[in-house]
Design an enzyme around this catalytic site. Structure first.
Site, PDB file in Angstrom:
ATOM      1  N   LYS A  74       0.851  -1.203   0.000  1.00  0.00           N
ATOM      2  CA  LYS A  74       0.000   0.000   0.000  1.00  0.00           C
ATOM      3  C   LYS A  74       0.881   1.246   0.000  1.00  0.00           C
ATOM      4  O   LYS A  74       1.907   1.290   0.696  1.00  0.00           O
ATOM      5  CB  LYS A  74      -0.904  -0.046   1.241  1.00  0.00           C
ATOM      6  CG  LYS A  74      -1.985   1.013   1.307  1.00  0.00           C
ATOM      7  CD  LYS A  74      -2.862   0.778   2.546  1.00  0.00           C
ATOM      8  CE  LYS A  74      -4.011   1.767   2.653  1.00  0.00           C
ATOM      9  NZ  LYS A  74      -4.869   1.489   3.833  1.00  0.00           N
ATOM     10  N   SER A 149      -9.778   1.371   2.668  1.00  0.00           N
ATOM     11  CA  SER A 149      -8.902   2.192   1.873  1.00  0.00           C
ATOM     12  C   SER A 149      -7.795   1.408   1.174  1.00  0.00           C
ATOM     13  O   SER A 149      -7.133   1.953   0.278  1.00  0.00           O
ATOM     14  CB  SER A 149      -8.266   3.260   2.770  1.00  0.00           C
ATOM     15  OG  SER A 149      -7.451   2.660   3.760  1.00  0.00           O
ATOM     16  N   SER A 173     -10.133  -1.147   6.843  1.00  0.00           N
ATOM     17  CA  SER A 173      -9.539  -0.957   5.516  1.00  0.00           C
ATOM     18  C   SER A 173      -8.766  -2.129   4.939  1.00  0.00           C
ATOM     19  O   SER A 173      -8.350  -2.074   3.784  1.00  0.00           O
ATOM     20  CB  SER A 173      -8.633   0.266   5.519  1.00  0.00           C
ATOM     21  OG  SER A 173      -9.407   1.413   5.350  1.00  0.00           O
TER      22      SER A 173
HETATM   23  N1  GLN Z   1     -13.451   3.571   6.164  1.00  0.00           N
HETATM   24  C1  GLN Z   1     -12.906   3.967   7.434  1.00  0.00           C
HETATM   25  C2  GLN Z   1     -12.492   5.415   7.373  1.00  0.00           C
HETATM   26  O1  GLN Z   1     -12.706   6.017   6.393  1.00  0.00           O
HETATM   27  C3  GLN Z   1     -11.753   3.089   7.805  1.00  0.00           C
HETATM   28  C4  GLN Z   1     -10.531   3.426   7.060  1.00  0.00           C
HETATM   29  C5  GLN Z   1      -9.348   2.596   7.468  1.00  0.00           C
HETATM   30  O2  GLN Z   1      -9.491   1.550   8.073  1.00  0.00           O
HETATM   31  N2  GLN Z   1      -8.177   3.102   7.145  1.00  0.00           N
HETATM   32  O3  GLN Z   1     -11.959   5.941   8.278  1.00  0.00           O
END
Ligand code: GLN
Length: 500
Positions: A74, A149, A173
């Site tokens: 990532k 994400s 995410s």
């Molecule tokens: N979708 C969640 C957010 O927007 C979790 C994101 C994540 O786990 N990095 O914060």
């Protein structure tokens, strides 16, 4: 074991473990494997990659356990000399002078860097549509999101352009994109994997973890990720070793189904509930007992998370000031430069979180919001502790829906946040949880989540393995096929690699 329709055609259809075994039998070399994946990553039609390695890596050491199986990473993991932009324009072309501990560890174990994967900006999002470098497309249907994400990592693994990948999970995410792409994603116990070199979103929640095609690969990658790191003061390592999962039965395993996360009114799609219930039946047939359990405060997890995560983000993101690294927009004087750099460098969602976080941390509101959310977090951790007195695992669907269409939720942040309804509670409690693919609804994958007490990764992997063997999920729908190609560029933005 192979993933895909035509196993003999291509090295990229092998799981990592199968590739390691095949290289042990000298069926092909790590250089050939790297070249096959590199070609697939360069040709990737999903906008999953922001950077792909040019050079073949040094051959792995003779005894390197991961034998040269390449790794997609990532974008937010710092990699020396290689763009590490966290999906943000404010870090465009930032090339760090050092490499994240976990990436170093994996390289030392024989998993060289294949490429950097697209993601929501600073890991804020559930659909990958918040990337400054354009959205990632879901390999099952290119008109849909891959989740976020860590959507680039998930899409690459599902589509066969990476054997396995690193993601991070702050509120879901890793697990949610794994579910939406039909692969395995594991969020480890907070503190087991070093955060050193991970570009921070919310430091008390961020955890790195594997995205893989099966449970065996998740165990194998995680085995070489965990470990205490003196460069991360919250790192605690893992007691013992991550083993290779082998369980075939769930005899004696007690699964708890929390009404608060799965009941009526939660808004889980009927098709998702159907595969969830089918997996519960399968678990019973393997010897597990399935009973309702209580997590009385879990329905408040999302509200607490959206106070705490933005609060930490507002503090972590204060460092992007145009002075030390990343973008800088001159605007006559210091304050003008700060303002312009940040207003042009950050995207809408990131700005929204900085505003929210700054507000909830301001002196007049601290107790009402931040302090209260911290108390809710403690209650949620206590709920899990109480549940684990009677149950081995808490199970839920990973995501309330299958992959949705690009653009479907971008205008409504709250509907986007609900994606993480079932994953955020475990993040707040710091406990490990895995998502495995457990079927299809409307032709798209659904995910089954198993969460256990801190450091129960081996038990989780074993149970997930037993279920995986029984489910027999077929990931071939994510591989290149004409129906999927028909949707190419169906999204609001065609894929691109330069910032919007
Ligand atoms: N979708 C969640 C957010 O927007 C979790 C994101 C994540 O786990 N990095 O914060």
């Amino acid at each position: 074991m192979t993933v895909g329709r035509n196993p003999s055609s291509d090295l990229t259809t092998l799981t990592a473990a199968a590739a390691i075994d095949a290289m042990g039998r000298a069926e092909f070399t790590s250089a050939e494997l790297f070249a096959a994946y590199r070609a697939a990553a360069v040709a990737d039609p999903l906008n999953a990659y922001l950077w792909v390695a040019d050079d073949a890596p040094e051959p792995p050491a003779e005894d390197a356990p991961l034998a040269g199986v390449p790794l997609a990473v990532k974008d937010l993991f710092c990699t020396e000399g290689v763009p590490s932009q966290a999906g943000s324009k404010i870090l465009e072309n930032y090339r760090p002078p050092y490499t994240a501990s976990v990436v170093e560890r994996l390289a030392a174990a024989g998993a060289p860097l294949l490429g950097k994967t697209n993601q929501d900006e600073f890991a804020m999002g559930s659909s990958n549509e918040n990337s400054a470098f354009g959205p990632v497309l879901n390999p099952w249907d290119r008109g849909r999101v891959p989740g976020g994400s860590s959507g680039g990592s998930a899409a690459a693994v599902a589509a066969g352009s990476a054997p396995w990948a690193l993601g991070t999970d702050t509120g879901g995410s890793i697990r949610q994109p794994a579910a939406l792409c039909g692969i395995v994603g594991l969020k480890p116990t907070y503190g087991t994997v070093s955060r050193f070199g991970m570009i921070a979103f919310a430091s008390s929640l961020d955890q790195a973890g594997p995205l893989t095609r099966d449970v065996t690969d998740a165990a194998l990658l995680l085995k070489h990720m965990v470990g205490q790191d003196p460069r991360d003061c919250t790192s605690i390592g893992f007691p013992g070793e991550i083993g290779r999962p082998a369980a075939r039965s769930l005899e004696g395993i007690r699964l708890g189904v929390p009404e608060e996360l799965t009941g009526e009114g939660v808004g889980i799609d009927a098709g998702v509930l159907e595969t969830f219930n089918a997996t519960l039946k399968l678990a019973e047939s393997l010897g597990a007992t399935v009973r309702p359990c209580r997590l009385p405060h879990a329905q408040h997890a999302l509200s607490a998370y959206y106070v705490l995560a933005p609060a930490e983000a507002s503090s972590n993101l204060a460092r992007y000031d145009g002075v030390r690294y990343g973008a800088r927009v001159e605007n006559g004087g210091l304050v003008g430069m700060y303002t312009k750099t940040r207003s042009q460098g950050f995207g809408t969602e990131v700005k929204r979180r900085i505003m929210l976080g700054t507000y909830s941390l301001s002196s007049g509101y601290y107790d009402a919001y931040y302090g209260r959310a911290q108390r809710v977090r403690t209650k949620i951790a206590e709920d899990f502790r109480a549940a684990f007195a009677d149950f081995d695992f808490v199970v839920t669907p990973t995501s309330p829906t299958v992959a949705f269409e690009l653009g479907a939720k971008t205008a409504d942040p709250l509907s986007m946040y609900v994606n993480d309804y079932c994953t955020v509670p475990m993040s707040l409690a710091g406990i490990p949880a895995i998502s495995i693919p457990n079927g299809l609804s409307e032709g798209l994958p659904t995910g089954f989540q198993l969460a256990g007490p801190a450091f129960s990764e081996n038990a989780i992997l074993d149970a997930a393995f037993a279920l995986e063997q029984a489910i027999g999920f077929d990931g071939a729908g994510a591989l290149e096929r004409p129906e999927a190609r028909a949707h190419q560029n169906a999204g609001p933005d065609a894929p691109r690699r330069t910032p919007k």
